[in-house]
Design a protein around this motif. Structure first.
Motif, mmCIF file in Angstrom:
data_model
loop_
_atom_site.group_PDB
_atom_site.id
_atom_site.type_symbol
_atom_site.label_atom_id
_atom_site.label_comp_id
_atom_site.label_asym_id
_atom_site.label_seq_id
_atom_site.Cartn_x
_atom_site.Cartn_y
_atom_site.Cartn_z
ATOM 1 N N THR A 196 0.525 -0.767 -0.092
ATOM 2 C CA THR A 196 -0.105 0.004 -0.180
ATOM 3 C C THR A 196 0.873 1.061 -0.247
ATOM 4 O O THR A 196 0.350 2.558 0.504
ATOM 5 C CB THR A 196 -1.092 0.295 1.278
ATOM 6 O OG1 THR A 196 -0.139 0.306 2.192
ATOM 7 C CG2 THR A 196 -2.332 -1.114 1.333
ATOM 8 N N GLY A 198 2.598 4.388 -1.006
ATOM 9 C CA GLY A 198 2.046 5.045 -2.070
ATOM 10 C C GLY A 198 2.381 6.035 -2.740
ATOM 11 O O GLY A 198 4.136 6.997 -2.007
ATOM 12 N N THR A 210 -0.589 9.140 -9.587
ATOM 13 C CA THR A 210 -0.264 8.433 -8.832
ATOM 14 C C THR A 210 -0.798 6.969 -8.385
ATOM 15 O O THR A 210 -1.368 6.853 -9.183
ATOM 16 C CB THR A 210 -2.073 8.891 -7.735
ATOM 17 O OG1 THR A 210 -2.821 8.810 -7.746
ATOM 18 C CG2 THR A 210 -1.813 10.650 -7.298
ATOM 19 N N GLY A 211 0.067 5.722 -7.402
ATOM 20 C CA GLY A 211 0.333 4.181 -7.515
ATOM 21 C C GLY A 211 0.190 4.012 -6.395
ATOM 22 O O GLY A 211 1.152 4.763 -5.608
ATOM 23 N N GLY B 183 -1.255 4.901 0.325
ATOM 24 C CA GLY B 183 -1.306 4.600 -1.178
ATOM 25 C C GLY B 183 -2.686 3.685 -1.555
ATOM 26 O O GLY B 183 -3.018 3.550 0.659
ATOM 27 N N MET B 184 -3.816 3.764 -2.446
ATOM 28 C CA MET B 184 -4.274 2.644 -2.101
ATOM 29 C C MET B 184 -4.378 1.953 -3.417
ATOM 30 O O MET B 184 -3.977 1.982 -4.615
ATOM 31 C CB MET B 184 -5.819 3.673 -2.522
ATOM 32 C CG MET B 184 -7.385 2.801 -2.649
ATOM 33 S SD MET B 184 -8.287 4.116 -3.139
ATOM 34 C CE MET B 184 -8.585 4.554 -1.786
ATOM 35 N N VAL B 185 -5.032 0.463 -2.835
ATOM 36 C CA VAL B 185 -5.171 -0.670 -3.357
ATOM 37 C C VAL B 185 -6.033 -1.139 -3.573
ATOM 38 O O VAL B 185 -6.918 -2.127 -2.584
ATOM 39 C CB VAL B 185 -4.056 -1.997 -2.985
ATOM 40 C CG1 VAL B 185 -4.319 -2.861 -3.673
ATOM 41 C CG2 VAL B 185 -2.485 -1.530 -2.717
ATOM 42 N N THR B 195 -4.318 0.826 -8.234
ATOM 43 C CA THR B 195 -3.830 2.185 -7.881
ATOM 44 C C THR B 195 -3.820 3.036 -7.658
ATOM 45 O O THR B 195 -3.571 3.793 -8.240
ATOM 46 C CB THR B 195 -2.621 1.223 -7.019
ATOM 47 O OG1 THR B 195 -1.994 1.964 -8.282
ATOM 48 C CG2 THR B 195 -2.394 -0.088 -7.050
ATOM 49 N N GLY B 196 -3.488 4.075 -6.450
ATOM 50 C CA GLY B 196 -4.074 4.994 -6.569
ATOM 51 C C GLY B 196 -3.362 6.038 -5.334
ATOM 52 O O GLY B 196 -2.691 4.699 -4.179
ATOM 53 N N ALA B 197 -3.290 7.327 -4.834
ATOM 54 C CA ALA B 197 -2.222 8.003 -3.708
ATOM 55 C C ALA B 197 -3.224 8.810 -3.451
ATOM 56 O O ALA B 197 -3.788 9.243 -4.653
ATOM 57 C CB ALA B 197 -1.025 8.056 -3.423
ATOM 58 N N SER B 249 -7.423 -1.211 0.162
ATOM 59 C CA SER B 249 -6.755 -1.177 1.412
ATOM 60 C C SER B 249 -6.044 -0.270 1.583
ATOM 61 O O SER B 249 -5.106 0.457 0.007
ATOM 62 C CB SER B 249 -5.596 -2.257 1.566
ATOM 63 O OG SER B 249 -6.013 -3.126 1.591
ATOM 64 N N ILE B 250 -5.650 0.891 2.712
ATOM 65 C CA ILE B 250 -4.799 2.086 2.152
ATOM 66 C C ILE B 250 -3.761 2.509 3.417
ATOM 67 O O ILE B 250 -4.180 1.968 4.670
ATOM 68 C CB ILE B 250 -5.507 3.631 2.135
ATOM 69 C CG1 ILE B 250 -7.484 3.199 1.886
ATOM 70 C CG2 ILE B 250 -5.802 4.615 2.655
ATOM 71 C CD1 ILE B 250 -8.396 4.709 2.235
#
Lengths: 276, 261
Positions: A196, A198, A210-211, B183-185, B195-197, B249-250
């Protein structure tokens, strides 16, 4: 799927090109890298090429660099996200090597004229403290053999016209490797949740991507395991102390001369550089 | 639009939600519909829900990503109201086939306030000082407009396309996490799909809450202690159907999951 896997395995073992052709193609690809010009993908002229031929070309170019006194300072994985594989029309990740002159200091300048059509990717890099040798390397082996992780930005620059290639061509072209920047903030693998973790990529102050770590084969350590297993097919190991970039967490984003880049990593600081 | 039209549109939306039917886009029926008209329509729709016994428990912010802003050709977010009937718990079955029409899931960070926030003049520091905790969240958006053929006025009128939402089972002090880089999944049926943030929502989820407080403040409305604020999606919207399982999930915040039936 099983059939294509078998074909891949067979193609990992045999050559369809002669040693002379491999040496010529290594020179062809390396010259394009050194002098920053585009070439057409080499499978157009050599459709019979196998994966073993492609890796032999990459290792021959690497041998030529080392023979001239260039030091190999690490490895990289490429095409590690399912999205990227689909985007590029390839079915498996690939690896490449990092040469000493690829390294750019944090906050430093990247000379755009030395490159063809660069793109940047945000990555997590591993530094090992024990050797890893496939086959059979798994995430647990990788975490045990990891000294620390650091954030990294990779600059990729396919030598192929318009970034268009197939997997064999990109392997022969050292998986588009060209420059990398390492951050100054490291962590132990048990201090961070790599899945997770980021990242936020900015160009000229604008957020462009973003990822999170899971974009890399589900977990960046899985990428290191795959590298060990792929190198193991050639009888090569990853020695202790190796710097390994695990593949892009974000999409690869095009950069131009004059751009300032800044990538922020959750809990691991940021990396910036300028394309001059 | 005149007052009569606004009330009629709000009533139509309420009926469409209850009957699980879609409407032609308002922007095709009313050439002169403004964003302000659309907020009045959404207010009417929410009044109908409250009259039917629902309780307002917070707000949601939408249109926070550059991709969605470009799609709708607007350069500002929008907002809608959350009611108690929209809230589900971690891992609980969510009856989308009974409640929603054309649902899509998005992963978000939810803010739970401990102090009122009254704009204008609300800064990120004010938002953080007023936040009790942040939580992982799935928002299941839905549109009462046919085939999601929305312009900004259509989604604003339709309560910012709000559907249902799930809060995870962890609550984290916002001082303990970097909300821009976390981050995000998102996984669907066991496969990682995006995924992102945090920065994907207006540069930071904190910016989104500050925008909401300031925008509502200009109408004399405040955010209240205890309210849930959904700060906007960090990943692309994912269509879902009964039988799907999703989890988010963050980094540094936790997980939320939902089973769709």
């Amino acid at each position: 799927m099983a059939d294509s896997q078998n074909n891949t395995n067979q193609e990992n073992q045999v050559n369809n090109l002669t040693q002379q052709q491999i040496e010529e193609l290594a020179i062809h690809c390396e010259n394009a890298e050194l002098e920053a010009y585009e070439i057409t993908k080499i499978t157009d002229d050599f459709p019979q090429m196998t994966y073993k031929d492609a890796f032999d070309i990459q290792w021959e170019a690497r041998r030529r660099k080392e023979a001239r006194g260039t030091k190999i300072v690490g490895m990289k994985m490429g095409l590690t996200s399912w999205a990227k594989m689909a985007q590029m029309g390839v079915e498996h990740p690939c690896y490449g090597y990092l040469a000493d002159y690829f390294s750019v200091p944090e906050g430093g300048d990247i000379k755009t004229d030395e490159l063809i059509h660069p793109k940047i990717e945000a990555e997590i890099a591993f530094v090992t403290k024990a050797p890893l040798k496939g086959p059979g390397v798994h995430i647990g082996d990788v975490l045990r053999a990891t000294d620390f992780i650091v954030p990294a930005v990779e600059v990729i620059d396919s030598r192929y016209k318009d970034f268009k290639f197939d997997l064999k061509s990109v392997i022969a072209d050292n998986s588009s490797s060209t420059r990398f920047i390492t951050g100054g903030c490291m962590a132990q693998v048990d201090e961070v949740d790599l899945k997770t973790l980021g990242v936020v990529m900015e160009i000229n102050g604008e957020i462009v991507a973003t990822g999170a770590g899971a974009a890399v084969l589900g977990h960046p350590a899985a990428s290191v395991a795959m590298l060990a297993n792929m190198m193991g097919e050639r009888g090569e190991e990853i020695p202790a102390g190796t710097f390994i970039m695990t593949g892009g967490i974000t999409a690869a984003v095009t950069v131009n001369k004059g751009d300032n880049i800044n990538v922020r990593y959750q809990g691991l600081g940021s990396i910036s550089a300028r394309f001059v | 639009m005149n007052q009569e039209q606004i009330l009629a549109c709000g009533d139509e939306l309420y009926q469409a939600m209850v009957k699980r039917e879609t409407l032609r886009p308002f922007t095709e029926r009313f050439d002169d519909i403004t964003i302000e008209d659309a907020y009045h329509i959404s207010l009417r729709m929410v009044e109908r829900r409250v009259a039917a016994g629902e309780r307002i428990i917070g707000k949601k912010i939408g249109v926070t990503s550059k991709a969605v802003q470009n799609m709708l050709n607007v350069h500002q977010p929008d907002f809608g109201y959350l009611t108690d009937q929209m809230a589900f718990n971690q891992g609980e079955e969510m009856p989308i086939s009974e409640r929603l029409i054309q649902p899509k899931a998005e992963g978000e960070i939810a803010f739970i306030l401990k102090k009122d926030l009254m704009g204008p003049g609300i800064t990120n520091a004010d938002v953080l000082a007023a936040t009790e905790c942040v939580m992982p969240c799935f928002e299941i958006v839905d549109s009462r407009i046919e085939n999601w053929q929305i312009k900004i006025q259509d989604t604003v009128a339709d309560n910012a396309s709000c559907g249902l939402f799930v809060l995870g089972d962890q609550a984290v002090d916002p001082r303990k996490v970097d909300l821009a880089t976390c981050g995000m999944v998102v996984e669907k049926n066991g496969q990682i799909i995006s995924t992102g943030a945090g920065a994907a929502a207006l540069g930071s989820p904190v910016n989104c809450v500050a925008w909401l407080a300031n925008t509502l403040g200009s109408f004399g409305i405040g955010l209240k202690a205890g309210e849930v604020i959904l700060s906007g999606s960090l990943v692309p919207l994912e269509p879902v159907q009964a039988g799907d399982f999703m989890s988010v999930s963050i980094g540094g915040i936790g997980n939320a999951s939902v089973r769709f039936v």
